[in-house]
Design an enzyme around this catalytic site. Structure first.
Site, PDB file in Angstrom:
ATOM      1  N   GLY A  12      -8.963   6.316 113.883  1.00 10.22           N
ATOM      2  CA  GLY A  12      -7.975   5.462 114.544  1.00 10.22           C
ATOM      3  C   GLY A  12      -7.824   5.850 116.006  1.00 10.22           C
ATOM      4  O   GLY A  12      -8.442   6.819 116.460  1.00 10.22           O
ATOM      5  N   ASP A  37      -8.482   8.316 100.132  1.00  6.52           N
ATOM      6  CA  ASP A  37      -7.350   7.420 100.368  1.00  6.52           C
ATOM      7  C   ASP A  37      -6.075   8.222 100.157  1.00  6.52           C
ATOM      8  O   ASP A  37      -5.869   8.791  99.070  1.00  6.52           O
ATOM      9  CB  ASP A  37      -7.445   6.252  99.361  1.00  6.52           C
ATOM     10  CG  ASP A  37      -6.424   5.154  99.638  1.00  6.52           C
ATOM     11  OD1 ASP A  37      -5.305   5.467 100.083  1.00  6.52           O
ATOM     12  OD2 ASP A  37      -6.766   3.993  99.391  1.00  6.52           O
ATOM     13  N   TYR A 126       7.205  -2.426 108.326  1.00 11.00           N
ATOM     14  CA  TYR A 126       6.486  -1.289 108.928  1.00 11.00           C
ATOM     15  C   TYR A 126       7.471  -0.169 109.270  1.00 11.00           C
ATOM     16  O   TYR A 126       7.271   0.992 108.896  1.00 11.00           O
ATOM     17  CB  TYR A 126       5.743  -1.760 110.186  1.00 11.00           C
ATOM     18  CG  TYR A 126       5.156  -0.636 110.999  1.00 11.00           C
ATOM     19  CD1 TYR A 126       4.049   0.079 110.552  1.00 11.00           C
ATOM     20  CD2 TYR A 126       5.715  -0.272 112.237  1.00 11.00           C
ATOM     21  CE1 TYR A 126       3.514   1.123 111.306  1.00 11.00           C
ATOM     22  CE2 TYR A 126       5.184   0.765 112.994  1.00 11.00           C
ATOM     23  CZ  TYR A 126       4.092   1.451 112.523  1.00 11.00           C
ATOM     24  OH  TYR A 126       3.570   2.488 113.272  1.00 11.00           O
TER      25      TYR A 126
HETATM   26  N1  LIG Z   1      -0.136   2.037 117.458  1.00  9.21           N
HETATM   27  C1  LIG Z   1       1.099   2.204 117.921  1.00  9.21           C
HETATM   28  O1  LIG Z   1       1.536   1.547 118.872  1.00  9.21           O
HETATM   29  C2  LIG Z   1       2.002   3.230 117.263  1.00  9.21           C
HETATM   30  C3  LIG Z   1       3.336   3.332 117.709  1.00  9.21           C
HETATM   31  C4  LIG Z   1       4.164   4.278 117.111  1.00  9.21           C
HETATM   32  C5  LIG Z   1       3.680   5.100 116.116  1.00  9.21           C
HETATM   33  N2  LIG Z   1       2.406   4.979 115.691  1.00  9.21           N
HETATM   34  C6  LIG Z   1       1.936   5.856 114.608  1.00  9.21           C
HETATM   35  O2  LIG Z   1       0.921   6.702 115.152  1.00  9.21           O
HETATM   36  C7  LIG Z   1      -0.065   6.963 114.148  1.00  9.21           C
HETATM   37  C8  LIG Z   1      -1.447   6.597 114.673  1.00  9.21           C
HETATM   38  O3  LIG Z   1      -1.465   5.208 115.011  1.00  9.21           O
HETATM   39  P1  LIG Z   1      -2.813   4.498 115.495  1.00  9.21           P
HETATM   40  O4  LIG Z   1      -2.427   3.361 116.348  1.00  9.21           O
HETATM   41  O5  LIG Z   1      -3.779   5.517 115.982  1.00  9.21           O
HETATM   42  O6  LIG Z   1      -3.326   3.923 114.096  1.00  9.21           O
HETATM   43  P2  LIG Z   1      -4.736   3.272 113.739  1.00  9.21           P
HETATM   44  O7  LIG Z   1      -5.590   3.141 114.949  1.00  9.21           O
HETATM   45  O8  LIG Z   1      -4.450   2.064 112.919  1.00  9.21           O
HETATM   46  O9  LIG Z   1      -5.378   4.396 112.819  1.00  9.21           O
HETATM   47  C9  LIG Z   1      -4.896   4.673 111.545  1.00  9.21           C
HETATM   48  C10 LIG Z   1      -6.041   5.179 110.704  1.00  9.21           C
HETATM   49  O10 LIG Z   1      -5.538   5.425 109.365  1.00  9.21           O
HETATM   50  C11 LIG Z   1      -6.492   4.916 108.441  1.00  9.21           C
HETATM   51  N3  LIG Z   1      -5.889   4.595 107.152  1.00  9.21           N
HETATM   52  C12 LIG Z   1      -5.224   3.460 106.815  1.00  9.21           C
HETATM   53  N4  LIG Z   1      -4.886   3.483 105.518  1.00  9.21           N
HETATM   54  C13 LIG Z   1      -5.344   4.655 105.008  1.00  9.21           C
HETATM   55  C14 LIG Z   1      -5.308   5.241 103.722  1.00  9.21           C
HETATM   56  N5  LIG Z   1      -4.731   4.616 102.686  1.00  9.21           N
HETATM   57  N6  LIG Z   1      -5.883   6.447 103.544  1.00  9.21           N
HETATM   58  C15 LIG Z   1      -6.492   7.100 104.585  1.00  9.21           C
HETATM   59  N7  LIG Z   1      -6.546   6.589 105.841  1.00  9.21           N
HETATM   60  C16 LIG Z   1      -5.979   5.373 106.052  1.00  9.21           C
HETATM   61  C17 LIG Z   1      -7.023   3.680 109.124  1.00  9.21           C
HETATM   62  O11 LIG Z   1      -8.239   3.276 108.538  1.00  9.21           O
HETATM   63  P3  LIG Z   1      -8.654   1.704 108.593  1.00  9.21           P
HETATM   64  O12 LIG Z   1      -8.670   1.328 110.039  1.00  9.21           O
HETATM   65  O13 LIG Z   1      -9.987   1.683 107.929  1.00  9.21           O
HETATM   66  O14 LIG Z   1      -7.584   0.965 107.843  1.00  9.21           O
HETATM   67  C18 LIG Z   1      -7.180   4.157 110.565  1.00  9.21           C
HETATM   68  O15 LIG Z   1      -8.424   4.787 110.801  1.00  9.21           O
HETATM   69  C19 LIG Z   1       0.392   6.189 112.908  1.00  9.21           C
HETATM   70  O16 LIG Z   1       1.117   7.043 112.068  1.00  9.21           O
HETATM   71  C20 LIG Z   1       1.308   5.125 113.453  1.00  9.21           C
HETATM   72  O17 LIG Z   1       2.265   4.711 112.499  1.00  9.21           O
HETATM   73  C21 LIG Z   1       1.548   4.068 116.242  1.00  9.21           C
END
Ligand SMILES: NC(=O)c1ccc[n+]([C@@H]2O[C@H](COP(=O)([O-])OP(=O)(O)OC[C@H]3O[C@@H](n4cnc5c(N)ncnc54)[C@H](OP(=O)(O)O)[C@@H]3O)[C@@H](O)[C@H]2O)c1
Length: 298
Positions: A12, A37, A126
């Protein structure tokens, strides 16, 4: 073999930069859905037992905010149960856990910046699932760090900055080819703190080195709207893209976004460990470093 750091969600946008940052001076293992998972408790416990990390940086999540809205079961399974499984695994091997949470745990109605002591009241599935994840981690572990972050962008994966660059260059091309130019419409009534994933990685390192435990807000300094953020992107790139502001009502989404989910890093400030920069200077650094490659890949 044991590793210092295990990063979940390593493919991610945050996970990739966490791996890059910590690999400089730690043994790091990255895992994602391909490896196991996090909804599967037995597999999670087994994988963490085998990796035997000192610290788990838990960046895996179901992050599609609108997708979560129509899929509560999956959101809770990944973001709440998955976090609990990881916390149980950390307890078993004695690892510290860092859980990345979100500004969307707040309803956004306060009008000012939220501190860690403010009441949560997530308005989206979410946000509810991520808050349930926080609570699961707190229930299972004594030695944990929860970092509430927001409005992430980085070199990898899909994010707002990359989308705006793509749309901006499409508009420039249309204009050059004499086609009709449609202004980009971006909401100007939702406020927050844009954060570069590399800054979150650096802040994570500071929190771990400082041996902090507990819940912390960790966002860039200063707030902006999505419209202000967009203008800053094109100003930094020095390109003339026509952008019009609109309201949330004019651009409805399945999951209602908080109006002002700005966070204050009160506890990091009190600990003398807040190293998050101003959002605009950070954006400029990011674009200086990465815009050429991003534009090449369009
Ligand atoms: N993006 C934002 O703006 C934001 C803001 C605040 C907080 N956050 C938090 O920061 C963290 C990182 O966010 P990010 O934007 O880097 O997220 P991301 O790019 O969506 O990456 C999340 C990763 O987790 C994997 N994943 C999903 N379901 C899974 C499962 N059941 N088992 C194992 N792996 C799984 C995804 O795989 P797939 O892609 O194959 O599904 C993806 O590689 C998260 O906790 C998010 O809630 C994000």
């Amino acid at each position: 073999m044991a590793c210092d750091i295990l990063v979940t969600g390593c493919r991610g946008q945050l996970g990739r930069d966490l791996v890059a940052s910590f690999s400089a001076d730690h043994s790091v293992r990255g895992v994602d859905l391909e490896e196991f998972d996090i909804r599967d408790r037995a597999r999670t416990l087994e994988a963490i037992r085998k990796a035997d990390p000192g610290t788990v940086l838990h960046a895996a999540a179901y992050t599609d905010v609108d997708g979560c809205e129509g899929n509560r079961e999956l959101a809770m399974a990944v973001n709440a149960d998955g976090a609990e499984n990881m916390a149980l695994a950390c307890r078993k091997v004695g690892a510290r856990m860092v859980y990345y949470s979100t500004d969307y745990v707040f309803d956004g109605k306060a009008g000012g910046a939220y501190t860690e002591d403010d009441q949560t009241d997530p308005q989206t599935v979410y946000g509810q699932s991520k808050l349930a994840g926080e609570q699961a981690v707190q229930n299972v572990l004594d030695d944990y760090v929860i970092l509430r972050i927001a409005w992430l962008y980085g070199r990898h994966g899909r994010n707002f900055v990359k989308t705006m660059i793509k749309l901006g260059f499409q508009q420039l091309r249309n204009r050059q080819q004499g086609r009709k130019v449609t202004p980009l419409k971006v909401v100007d009534d939702q406020f927050g703190n844009p954060c570069w994933t590399m800054d979150i990685a650096r802040q994570t390192r500071a929190v771990l080195s400082g041996q902090l435990t507990g819940l912390f807000h960790a966002t860039s300094d200063g707030e902006t709207s999505w419209y202000g953020f967009t203008q800053a992107i094109f100003e930094a790139l020095d390109i003339d893209v026509v952008v019009k502001s609109c309201t949330s009502d004019e651009s409805p989404r399945p999951a209602p976004r908080p109006k002002r989910s700005t966070l204050s890093n009160q506890r990091l400030n009190e600990a003398g460990l807040n190293i998050m920069p101003d959002w605009r200077s950070s954006l400029e650094s990011f674009l200086r470093e990465h815009s050429k490659e991003i534009i090449r890949e369009l």
